[in-house]
Design an enzyme around this catalytic site. Structure first.
Site, PDB file in Angstrom:
ATOM      1  N   GLY A  39      40.332  34.591  43.674  1.00 38.10           N
ATOM      2  CA  GLY A  39      41.295  35.634  43.628  1.00 38.10           C
ATOM      3  C   GLY A  39      42.550  35.311  44.638  1.00 38.10           C
ATOM      4  O   GLY A  39      43.524  35.955  44.527  1.00 38.10           O
ATOM      5  N   GLU A  44      35.007  30.260  44.347  1.00 33.09           N
ATOM      6  CA  GLU A  44      35.478  29.739  43.000  1.00 33.09           C
ATOM      7  C   GLU A  44      36.825  29.655  42.626  1.00 33.09           C
ATOM      8  O   GLU A  44      37.367  30.429  41.838  1.00 33.09           O
ATOM      9  CB  GLU A  44      34.800  30.407  41.801  1.00 33.09           C
ATOM     10  N   PRO A  45      37.654  28.970  43.397  1.00 30.54           N
ATOM     11  CA  PRO A  45      39.151  29.026  43.075  1.00 30.54           C
ATOM     12  C   PRO A  45      39.727  28.488  42.058  1.00 30.54           C
ATOM     13  O   PRO A  45      39.129  27.373  41.467  1.00 30.54           O
ATOM     14  CB  PRO A  45      39.914  28.221  44.144  1.00 30.54           C
ATOM     15  N   GLY A  46      40.553  28.898  41.156  1.00 25.37           N
ATOM     16  CA  GLY A  46      41.091  28.399  39.858  1.00 25.37           C
ATOM     17  C   GLY A  46      42.432  28.278  40.052  1.00 25.37           C
ATOM     18  O   GLY A  46      43.083  27.244  40.572  1.00 25.37           O
ATOM     19  N   ARG A  47      43.450  29.244  39.921  1.00 24.13           N
ATOM     20  CA  ARG A  47      44.810  29.342  40.264  1.00 24.13           C
ATOM     21  C   ARG A  47      45.118  28.493  41.477  1.00 24.13           C
ATOM     22  O   ARG A  47      46.267  27.951  41.384  1.00 24.13           O
ATOM     23  CB  ARG A  47      45.176  30.950  40.491  1.00 24.13           C
ATOM     24  N   ARG A  78      52.026  34.517  30.368  1.00 24.90           N
ATOM     25  CA  ARG A  78      51.858  35.619  31.601  1.00 24.90           C
ATOM     26  C   ARG A  78      53.097  36.432  31.757  1.00 24.90           C
ATOM     27  O   ARG A  78      52.639  37.397  31.967  1.00 24.90           O
ATOM     28  CB  ARG A  78      51.840  34.723  32.813  1.00 24.90           C
ATOM     29  N   TYR A  97      51.606  40.246  31.990  1.00 24.77           N
ATOM     30  CA  TYR A  97      51.456  40.812  33.001  1.00 24.77           C
ATOM     31  C   TYR A  97      53.059  41.163  33.661  1.00 24.77           C
ATOM     32  O   TYR A  97      52.819  41.464  34.858  1.00 24.77           O
ATOM     33  CB  TYR A  97      51.007  39.794  34.264  1.00 24.77           C
ATOM     34  N   CYS A 135      59.297  35.070  17.478  1.00 25.55           N
ATOM     35  CA  CYS A 135      59.917  36.115  16.781  1.00 25.55           C
ATOM     36  C   CYS A 135      59.589  37.486  17.307  1.00 25.55           C
ATOM     37  O   CYS A 135      59.006  38.267  16.638  1.00 25.55           O
ATOM     38  CB  CYS A 135      59.524  35.907  15.207  1.00 25.55           C
ATOM     39  N   TYR A 154      46.758  29.105  34.039  1.00 20.71           N
ATOM     40  CA  TYR A 154      46.748  30.125  33.114  1.00 20.71           C
ATOM     41  C   TYR A 154      48.083  30.151  32.129  1.00 20.71           C
ATOM     42  O   TYR A 154      48.742  31.184  31.761  1.00 20.71           O
ATOM     43  CB  TYR A 154      46.968  31.692  33.640  1.00 20.71           C
TER      44      TYR A 154
HETATM   45  C1  LIG Z   1      38.953  33.786  36.983  1.00 17.72           C
HETATM   46  C2  LIG Z   1      37.661  33.623  37.933  1.00 17.72           C
HETATM   47  C3  LIG Z   1      37.768  32.814  39.015  1.00 17.72           C
HETATM   48  C4  LIG Z   1      38.974  32.251  39.451  1.00 17.72           C
HETATM   49  O1  LIG Z   1      39.809  33.029  39.863  1.00 17.72           O
HETATM   50  P1  LIG Z   1      41.194  32.709  40.429  1.00 17.72           P
HETATM   51  O2  LIG Z   1      42.150  33.728  40.865  1.00 17.72           O
HETATM   52  O3  LIG Z   1      42.279  31.812  39.363  1.00 17.72           O
HETATM   53  O4  LIG Z   1      40.964  31.842  41.591  1.00 17.72           O
HETATM   54  C5  LIG Z   1      36.882  32.830  39.864  1.00 17.72           C
HETATM   55  N1  LIG Z   1      35.659  33.502  39.648  1.00 17.72           N
HETATM   56  C6  LIG Z   1      35.401  33.964  38.440  1.00 17.72           C
HETATM   57  C7  LIG Z   1      33.988  34.649  37.860  1.00 17.72           C
HETATM   58  C8  LIG Z   1      36.505  34.268  37.474  1.00 17.72           C
HETATM   59  O5  LIG Z   1      36.140  34.961  36.329  1.00 17.72           O
END
Ligand SMILES: *Cc1c(COP(=O)(O)O)cnc(C)c1O
Length: 427
Positions: free
Chosen positions: A244, A281-284, A321, A325, A352, A382
């Site tokens: 998050g 679990e970082p992504g962004r 995005r 959003y 379009c 994303y």
């Molecule tokens: C999307 C997601 C993440 C990553 O979230 P970020 O805000 O991009 O870091 C981690 N865990 C779960 C279960 C997710 O669905």
């Protein structure tokens, strides 16, 4: 008026002798000439630096990269080589992670509606754990183990009833959610008890993820407190707190550091005596700032008294995005990244729809002209992963750059790619 904040650019961003923006020692004008436009450019050093920051803050084996933010084999290998595990949420993401050579034992599997086929793939591969999300999924695992598939390690996803302050579409921790087992109504405890007693699952932990792009670590801290209080007496090997962690997208935005985030959630866990391995679990936060998108300006339309439209050769198919959003970004010219930006314009794509906007309220240099290369920073998360072929627009290539070298990790699509899945046989 001011230029794009340098803090929004990838770590190795620089300026060439001719004034052009460079990333990883590569001239962005030359990258566009060589690989075509539009183009995603990822700074490999920035990616590695962020992975290391996360591992430094949380510990080896306690950071799982959420691959949905951006996934290709090169990215999977990069994150794994920095000591991260990989989180996948579908059979497709699992397929790519395994194809990258990441061992199943370093992959965790999410998803609120995993099919039997996806569960079989995860169980047979021997993933680190499956994050179970519903009683129906537990029934499915029971049936699969009865049919001879191996007993999986599982983590129970809990919805802690903590609302994240973010866009509604990416808030997932509130009671009204399709994800996980509700803590308040007792479902979470029922799920944990069932998994503990089950012979078809080995319960190794609990999990929550309250949303994405959260700027207030307080919210993440409150979720951590709720989860820690629940998890401490269970004393299971892992407690996963999702991610998050937000990122700055526009000038002036500030986000908590990886270290601050770690302090807040680890303190919350320590204060109630959690002995589990606290995992995130970082992504962004790992990939967003590492990339810029390069586009070429095709038309500029001044409508006196209304606004100026600057149209580029991509759009909602490479960055949905803003449409999804209402997200904001900055933009600048690759030939003059530090120029003042007095021109107010809306940067739009080639699709379009009027909703096909890249920058709602862009500021650009006054001499922005057709043929210019425009860059949008902080597009590493994303964007490519949520892209589409809308209007049968072919998706851009992705290059990794480092120390003056560039390599294609996802090639630009061709028109023939659009026909790969298109069957034109007679009955
Ligand atoms: C999307 C997601 C993440 C990553 O979230 P970020 O805000 O991009 O870091 C981690 N865990 C779960 C279960 C997710 O669905």
């Amino acid at each position: 008026m001011t230029a794009v904040d340098r803090a929004l650019l990838p770590a190795t961003a620089g300026t060439a002798t001719d004034g052009w923006l460079t990333i990883g020692g590569c001239h962005t004008g030359e990258l566009i000439e060589r690989y075509g436009s539009p183009l995603f450019v990822y700074d490999e050093d920035d990616l590695r630096g962020r992975c290391r920051e996360a591992v430094d803050a949380f510990g080896q084996g306690r950071v799982v990269y959420a691959t949905k933010a951006f996934l290709c084999r090169a990215m999977a290998r990069l994150a794994h080589s920095e000591g991260l595990l990989l989180d996948v949420a579908t059979g497709g993401e699992l397929h790519v992670a395994l194809a990258a050579g990441v061992p199943a034992s370093d992959i965790t599997v999410h998803g609120n509606n995993k099919s039997a086929a996806e569960l079989i793939a995860a169980m047979d591969a021997g993933v680190a754990y499956i994050v179970v999300d519903s009683f129906d999924e537990m029934d499915r695992i029971d049936a699969l183990v009865a049919a001879g598939h191996r007993v999986p390690r599982v983590v129970v996803r809990v919805t802690p009833g903590v609302a994240a302050h973010t866009h509604a579409y990416i808030a997932t921790g509130q009671d009204d959610s399709k994800f996980g087992f509700n803590l308040g109504n007792g479902d979470a405890h029922r799920a944990i008890t069932r998994a503990e007693r089950s012979a078809t699952m080995e319960l190794v932990g609990t999990h929550c993820h309250i949303g994405s792009n959260v700027f207030d670590v307080g919210g993440l801290g409150r979720a951590a407190e709720v989860m820690a209080t629940m998890a401490a007496p269970l004393d299971l090997p892992v407690l996963v707190l999702g991610s998050g962690l937000g990122v700055a997208y526009v000038n002036g935005e500030e986000t908590p550091s990886m270290r601050r985030w770690a302090d807040v959630v680890l303190d919350a866990c320590a204060s109630v005596g959690v002995r589990s391995a606290v995992t995130v679990e970082p992504g962004r936060a790992l990939v967003a700032r590492a990339a810029i998108t390069l586009y070429t300006v095709g038309t500029i339309k001044h409508i006196p008294g209304v606004r100026t439209y600057v149209a580029v050769d991509g759009g909602m198919s490479d960055n949905p995005r803003p449409v999804l959003y209402g997200s904001g970004y900055e933009g600048g010219l690759a030939r003059a990244p530090d120029a003042e930006r007095p021109l107010e314009a809306r940067v739009v794509g080639k699709h379009c729809e009027s909703g096909d906007v890249i920058l709602h309220e862009a500021r650009l240099p006054a001499d922005t002209a057709v043929g210019d290369v425009l860059f949008t920073p902080v597009t590493g998360a994303y964007g490519q992963s949520m892209g589409s072929n809308y209007n049968r627009v072919t998706r851009p290539g992705v290059v990794f750059v480092s120390e003056g070298r560039s390599r294609v990790v996802v090639r630009r699509e061709t028109y023939d790619d659009l026909l790969l899945t298109d069957i034109d046989d007679d009955y």
